[in-house]
Design a protein around this motif. Structure first.
Motif, PDB file in Angstrom:
ATOM      1  N   ASP A 140       0.797  -1.227   0.000  1.00 37.20           N
ATOM      2  CA  ASP A 140       0.000   0.000   0.000  1.00 37.20           C
ATOM      3  C   ASP A 140       0.828   1.275   0.000  1.00 37.20           C
ATOM      4  OD1 ASP A 140      -2.304  -1.612   0.309  1.00 37.20           O
ATOM      5  OD2 ASP A 140      -2.086  -1.585   2.484  1.00 37.20           O
ATOM      6  N   ILE A 141       2.125   1.162  -0.137  1.00 37.97           N
ATOM      7  CA  ILE A 141       2.966   2.352  -0.010  1.00 37.97           C
ATOM      8  C   ILE A 141       3.968   2.465  -1.151  1.00 37.97           C
ATOM      9  CG2 ILE A 141       2.779   2.371   2.509  1.00 37.97           C
ATOM     10  CD1 ILE A 141       5.668   1.278   2.549  1.00 37.97           C
ATOM     11  N   ASP A 142       4.471   3.664  -1.338  1.00 41.53           N
ATOM     12  CA  ASP A 142       5.611   3.930  -2.217  1.00 41.53           C
ATOM     13  C   ASP A 142       6.763   4.328  -1.305  1.00 41.53           C
ATOM     14  OD1 ASP A 142       4.218   3.614  -4.692  1.00 41.53           O
ATOM     15  OD2 ASP A 142       3.339   5.617  -4.380  1.00 41.53           O
ATOM     16  N   VAL A 143       7.953   3.879  -1.611  1.00 37.38           N
ATOM     17  CA  VAL A 143       9.145   4.228  -0.847  1.00 37.38           C
ATOM     18  C   VAL A 143       9.813   5.411  -1.567  1.00 37.38           C
ATOM     19  CG1 VAL A 143      11.350   3.424   0.044  1.00 37.38           C
ATOM     20  CG2 VAL A 143       9.408   1.855  -0.062  1.00 37.38           C
ATOM     21  N   LEU A 144       9.961   6.514  -0.838  1.00 35.99           N
ATOM     22  CA  LEU A 144      10.526   7.747  -1.397  1.00 35.99           C
ATOM     23  C   LEU A 144      11.776   8.149  -0.630  1.00 35.99           C
ATOM     24  CD1 LEU A 144       7.130   9.686  -1.523  1.00 35.99           C
ATOM     25  CD2 LEU A 144       8.192   8.395  -3.384  1.00 35.99           C
ATOM     26  N   PRO A 145      12.689   8.886  -1.246  1.00 41.49           N
ATOM     27  CA  PRO A 145      13.874   9.345  -0.522  1.00 41.49           C
ATOM     28  C   PRO A 145      13.461  10.299   0.606  1.00 41.49           C
ATOM     29  CG  PRO A 145      13.976   9.982  -2.854  1.00 41.49           C
ATOM     30  CD  PRO A 145      12.671   9.295  -2.639  1.00 41.49           C
ATOM     31  N   GLY A 146      14.104  10.156   1.751  1.00 39.54           N
ATOM     32  CA  GLY A 146      13.833  11.025   2.893  1.00 39.54           C
ATOM     33  C   GLY A 146      14.963  12.005   3.122  1.00 39.54           C
ATOM     34  N   PRO A 147      14.779  12.940   4.045  1.00 38.35           N
ATOM     35  CA  PRO A 147      15.780  13.973   4.286  1.00 38.35           C
ATOM     36  C   PRO A 147      17.116  13.428   4.803  1.00 38.35           C
ATOM     37  CG  PRO A 147      14.057  14.089   5.926  1.00 38.35           C
ATOM     38  CD  PRO A 147      13.618  13.088   4.898  1.00 38.35           C
ATOM     39  N   GLY A 148      17.112  12.285   5.439  1.00 42.82           N
ATOM     40  CA  GLY A 148      18.352  11.728   5.971  1.00 42.82           C
ATOM     41  C   GLY A 148      19.131  10.872   5.007  1.00 42.82           C
ATOM     42  N   LEU A 149      18.631  10.687   3.810  1.00 39.92           N
ATOM     43  CA  LEU A 149      19.291   9.811   2.846  1.00 39.92           C
ATOM     44  C   LEU A 149      20.659  10.323   2.420  1.00 39.92           C
ATOM     45  CD1 LEU A 149      19.139   7.226   1.166  1.00 39.92           C
ATOM     46  CD2 LEU A 149      18.086   8.590  -0.642  1.00 39.92           C
TER      47      LEU A 149
END
Length: 151
Positions: A140-149
């Protein structure tokens, strides 16, 4: 003790594994969660060597998951209690329980049942979206880049 270090990876799964990825650690947390707070209790329940249990407890205290508290001064005796960080890790263990109950319990069924305080019913943990409250599963989700990447 030689350990692979995952704590410096830019991955929350790897960082979590750095804290509890060794197989004894979740079982120690489980024991403390259900009230086995003393070394001898854990050792007897798990059948773990004194050396390994000592190392694991020391690591979990260093990581801020458990706190070592003196309960007797003569002779000095200590017990281990969950910190807020450790209690939140037990939420992760509850998700593992759900998976294990579904996929590994066999015909006998789950070895332990969980009664929810709020409603009094036997239930299982189901991840829900913190924004809308709907069930949230990997599909049910998409994995997106986060601020800590990149940091």
């Amino acid at each position: 003790m030689q350990r692979t270090q995952f704590g410096d990876m830019a991955c929350s799964i790897a960082r979590t594994l750095d804290v509890i990825g060794e197989p004894w650690s979740p079982l120690i947390l489980r024991d403390v969660y259900v009230g086995m707070t003393r070394f001898e209790q854990m050792q007897q329940d798990l059948g773990i060597s004194r050396k390994v249990l000592t190392e694991r407890l020391k690591w979990l205290v260093e990581q801020g998951v458990l706190e070592r508290r003196e309960y007797s001064s003569r002779p000095p005796r200590f017990e281990y209690v969950l910190t807020a960080k450790g209690t939140e890790l037990c939420d992760l263990l509850m998700v593992m329980v759900r998976w294990g109950d579904r996929w590994t319990a066999g015909a006998a069924g789950p070895p332990v049942l969980y009664r929810h305080h709020a409603c009094g019913q036997i239930a299982h943990v189901e991840p829900r979206c913190s924004a809308c409250g709907e069930p949230m599963h990997a599909t049910d989700i998409d994995v997106l880049p986060g601020p800590g990447l990149s940091g």
